[in-house]
Write an enzyme that holds these catalytic residues in place. Structure first.
Site, PDB file in Angstrom:
ATOM      1  N   ASP A 183     -10.049   3.756   1.832  1.00  0.00           N
ATOM      2  CA  ASP A 183     -10.320   3.173   3.168  1.00  0.00           C
ATOM      3  C   ASP A 183     -11.057   4.155   4.086  1.00  0.00           C
ATOM      4  O   ASP A 183     -12.006   3.781   4.772  1.00  0.00           O
ATOM      5  CB  ASP A 183      -9.009   2.750   3.850  1.00  0.00           C
ATOM      6  CG  ASP A 183      -8.482   1.435   3.307  1.00  0.00           C
ATOM      7  OD1 ASP A 183      -9.288   0.620   2.824  1.00  0.00           O
ATOM      8  OD2 ASP A 183      -7.260   1.221   3.373  1.00  0.00           O
TER       9      ASP A 183
ATOM     10  N   LYS B  87       0.800  -1.232   0.000  1.00  0.00           N
ATOM     11  CA  LYS B  87       0.000   0.000   0.000  1.00  0.00           C
ATOM     12  C   LYS B  87       0.831   1.279   0.000  1.00  0.00           C
ATOM     13  O   LYS B  87       0.367   2.316  -0.467  1.00  0.00           O
ATOM     14  CB  LYS B  87      -0.945   0.009   1.210  1.00  0.00           C
ATOM     15  CG  LYS B  87      -2.162  -0.868   1.051  1.00  0.00           C
ATOM     16  CD  LYS B  87      -3.042  -0.735   2.274  1.00  0.00           C
ATOM     17  CE  LYS B  87      -4.416  -1.280   2.029  1.00  0.00           C
ATOM     18  NZ  LYS B  87      -5.353  -0.951   3.115  1.00  0.00           N
TER      19      LYS B  87
HETATM   20  N1  LIG Z   1     -12.480  -2.902   8.350  1.00  0.00           N
HETATM   21  C1  LIG Z   1     -11.570  -2.715   7.416  1.00  0.00           C
HETATM   22  O1  LIG Z   1     -11.873  -2.564   6.229  1.00  0.00           O
HETATM   23  C2  LIG Z   1     -10.119  -2.617   7.811  1.00  0.00           C
HETATM   24  C3  LIG Z   1      -9.193  -2.007   6.951  1.00  0.00           C
HETATM   25  C4  LIG Z   1      -7.856  -1.934   7.339  1.00  0.00           C
HETATM   26  C5  LIG Z   1      -7.454  -2.476   8.561  1.00  0.00           C
HETATM   27  N2  LIG Z   1      -8.390  -3.071   9.367  1.00  0.00           N
HETATM   28  C6  LIG Z   1      -7.983  -3.627  10.681  1.00  0.00           C
HETATM   29  O2  LIG Z   1      -7.451  -2.558  11.455  1.00  0.00           O
HETATM   30  C7  LIG Z   1      -6.447  -3.015  12.353  1.00  0.00           C
HETATM   31  C8  LIG Z   1      -5.202  -2.129  12.233  1.00  0.00           C
HETATM   32  O3  LIG Z   1      -4.690  -2.247  10.911  1.00  0.00           O
HETATM   33  P1  LIG Z   1      -3.417  -1.396  10.414  1.00  0.00           P
HETATM   34  O4  LIG Z   1      -3.229  -1.737   8.992  1.00  0.00           O
HETATM   35  O5  LIG Z   1      -3.526   0.016  10.816  1.00  0.00           O
HETATM   36  O6  LIG Z   1      -2.232  -2.090  11.278  1.00  0.00           O
HETATM   37  P2  LIG Z   1      -0.845  -1.442  11.738  1.00  0.00           P
HETATM   38  O7  LIG Z   1      -0.399  -0.380  10.799  1.00  0.00           O
HETATM   39  O8  LIG Z   1       0.038  -2.606  12.024  1.00  0.00           O
HETATM   40  O9  LIG Z   1      -1.207  -0.716  13.151  1.00  0.00           O
HETATM   41  C9  LIG Z   1      -1.581  -1.477  14.274  1.00  0.00           C
HETATM   42  C10 LIG Z   1      -2.085  -0.524  15.362  1.00  0.00           C
HETATM   43  O10 LIG Z   1      -2.552  -1.317  16.472  1.00  0.00           O
HETATM   44  C11 LIG Z   1      -1.844  -0.906  17.654  1.00  0.00           C
HETATM   45  N3  LIG Z   1      -1.690  -2.062  18.540  1.00  0.00           N
HETATM   46  C12 LIG Z   1      -1.311  -3.322  18.219  1.00  0.00           C
HETATM   47  N4  LIG Z   1      -1.286  -4.103  19.314  1.00  0.00           N
HETATM   48  C13 LIG Z   1      -1.663  -3.322  20.362  1.00  0.00           C
HETATM   49  C14 LIG Z   1      -1.838  -3.551  21.752  1.00  0.00           C
HETATM   50  N5  LIG Z   1      -1.611  -4.757  22.311  1.00  0.00           N
HETATM   51  N6  LIG Z   1      -2.248  -2.517  22.538  1.00  0.00           N
HETATM   52  C15 LIG Z   1      -2.481  -1.291  21.997  1.00  0.00           C
HETATM   53  N7  LIG Z   1      -2.338  -1.024  20.683  1.00  0.00           N
HETATM   54  C16 LIG Z   1      -1.938  -2.016  19.870  1.00  0.00           C
HETATM   55  C17 LIG Z   1      -0.529  -0.386  17.143  1.00  0.00           C
HETATM   56  O11 LIG Z   1       0.085   0.407  18.136  1.00  0.00           O
HETATM   57  P3  LIG Z   1       1.703   0.610  18.153  1.00  0.00           P
HETATM   58  O12 LIG Z   1       1.985   1.668  17.125  1.00  0.00           O
HETATM   59  O13 LIG Z   1       1.984   1.027  19.537  1.00  0.00           O
HETATM   60  O14 LIG Z   1       2.287  -0.725  17.789  1.00  0.00           O
HETATM   61  C18 LIG Z   1      -1.011   0.405  15.919  1.00  0.00           C
HETATM   62  O15 LIG Z   1      -1.617   1.627  16.302  1.00  0.00           O
HETATM   63  C19 LIG Z   1      -6.209  -4.485  11.966  1.00  0.00           C
HETATM   64  O16 LIG Z   1      -6.915  -5.289  12.893  1.00  0.00           O
HETATM   65  C20 LIG Z   1      -6.824  -4.618  10.594  1.00  0.00           C
HETATM   66  O17 LIG Z   1      -7.325  -5.910  10.324  1.00  0.00           O
HETATM   67  C21 LIG Z   1      -9.699  -3.150   9.018  1.00  0.00           C
END
Ligand SMILES: NC(=O)c1ccc[n+]([C@@H]2O[C@H](COP(=O)([O-])OP(=O)(O)OC[C@H]3O[C@@H](n4cnc5c(N)ncnc54)[C@H](OP(=O)(O)O)[C@@H]3O)[C@@H](O)[C@H]2O)c1
Length: 281
Positions: free
Chosen positions: A106, A70
């Site tokens: 998104d 992405k």
């Molecule tokens: N519904 C949809 O269409 C859609 C689209 C995209 C993504 N999503 C979902 O959204 C979520 C995030 O995706 P992303 O692409 O943004 O991932 P990412 O870039 O890896 O970011 C992950 C986020 O989660 C936080 N995090 C992870 N473990 C944590 C914990 N134990 N306690 C507190 N914070 C925690 C991270 O904080 P740190 O920075 O501190 O690590 C970061 O802010 C995923 O579950 C994904 O499946 C859904």
């Protein structure tokens, strides 16, 4: 039937077999009797540029882009939409007379899903998370005129996000529950609550919330996340993450296949069934 007139699109990822986009787009092609086909395109990172140029050369209309491409695909685009620039990512490519245009749908998908659930996208919104999804969601909420508060476990990442967006306010992770009293929407854009992730005491964290607070989760596996369940127990309106997945796909479908598809319960059920998620009546 696929023939010489068939419009082609697909999803580029590595791996890509988990993507539900082929299911969704091909369902819409059948529903709207579009002569189109949408295929999964497994592309390793080193081949990204060659693959995108190959799709252009082969007459594809465009493609979705998913993990891990992405951000890298930025450099393959001839032009980026303002939204893609603000979101810092591209999830939708259209090939316009040879020009590769990168967009990010998104955030729009997230806000459209809220609106479809009757939630007014306005006021003070507290976003948990500062990853890729949080950035797209925050950018779109800012475009709607919302006041955005961003908190993240690693505070530096939240600061970097606010800097990149040029707007919003950073809140320390330990302090976000206190902000709920003045918030209209709470969004979980972390991976907390996803199957296999550590537990979190959402019930305690929601203590300062109020009846008018709308609670949205972008995690959709499970569909009813621990956050949504804790909010529902208090009688508050919740919005799950499956709709964001569906709404973000509409703009690409319209660009490639010429029809803006409706989102109805059949589409939700189709994806929920395929992902082994709860069907919500
Ligand atoms: N519904 C949809 O269409 C859609 C689209 C995209 C993504 N999503 C979902 O959204 C979520 C995030 O995706 P992303 O692409 O943004 O991932 P990412 O870039 O890896 O970011 C992950 C986020 O989660 C936080 N995090 C992870 N473990 C944590 C914990 N134990 N306690 C507190 N914070 C925690 C991270 O904080 P740190 O920075 O501190 O690590 C970061 O802010 C995923 O579950 C994904 O499946 C859904």
């Amino acid at each position: 039937m696929i023939n010489g007139e068939t419009r082609l699109a697909g999803v580029i990822g590595w791996p890509v077999s988990h993507s539900r986009s082929p299911l969704l787009h091909n369902y819409w092609c059948r529903t709207y009797q579009v002569n189109g086909a949408y295929v999964p395109l497994p592309v390793p990172p080193k081949q990204l540029k060659t693959a995108v140029h190959g799709l252009v050369a082969a007459g594809f209309r465009g493609a979705n882009v998913t993990i891990p491409h992405k951000e890298a695909v930025f450099h393959v685009c001839d032009r980026l939409t303002t939204v893609a620039r603000r979101a810092g990512a591209v999830n939708t490519l259209s090939f316009d007379q040879g020009e590769i245009v990168g967009d990010c749908t998104d955030g729009v998908g997230f806000c459209d899903n809220l609106a479809a659930h009757g939630v007014s996208v306005m006021g003070k919104v507290l976003i948990l998370g500062a990853g890729g999804a949080a950035r797209a969601v925050a950018a779109s909420l800012l475009d709607h005129g919302c006041d955005v508060l961003i908190t993240n476990r690693s505070l530096e990442r939240a600061r970097a996000l606010v800097n990149a967006l040029g707007a919003g306010e950073v809140i320390a992770w330990e302090e976000w529950p206190e902000q709920l009293a003045g918030a209209s929407i709470l969004v979980n854009a972390t991976s907390l609550g996803m199957n296999g992730q550590p537990d979190f005491d959402w019930n305690a964290a929601l203590a300062d919330g109020h009846e008018g607070l709308r609670v949205a989760d972008i995690v959709y596996t499970p569909r009813q996340t621990p956050l949504l369940k804790a909010a529902q127990k208090r009688g508050w309106q919740t919005v799950d993450g499956l709709g964001m997945l569906i709404y973000q796909a509409r703009a690409g479908f319209e660009r490639w296949f010429g029809v803006l598809p409706d989102v109805d319960k059949t589409v939700f059920d189709l994806l929920a069934h395929d992902l082994n998620l709860e069907i919500i009546e």
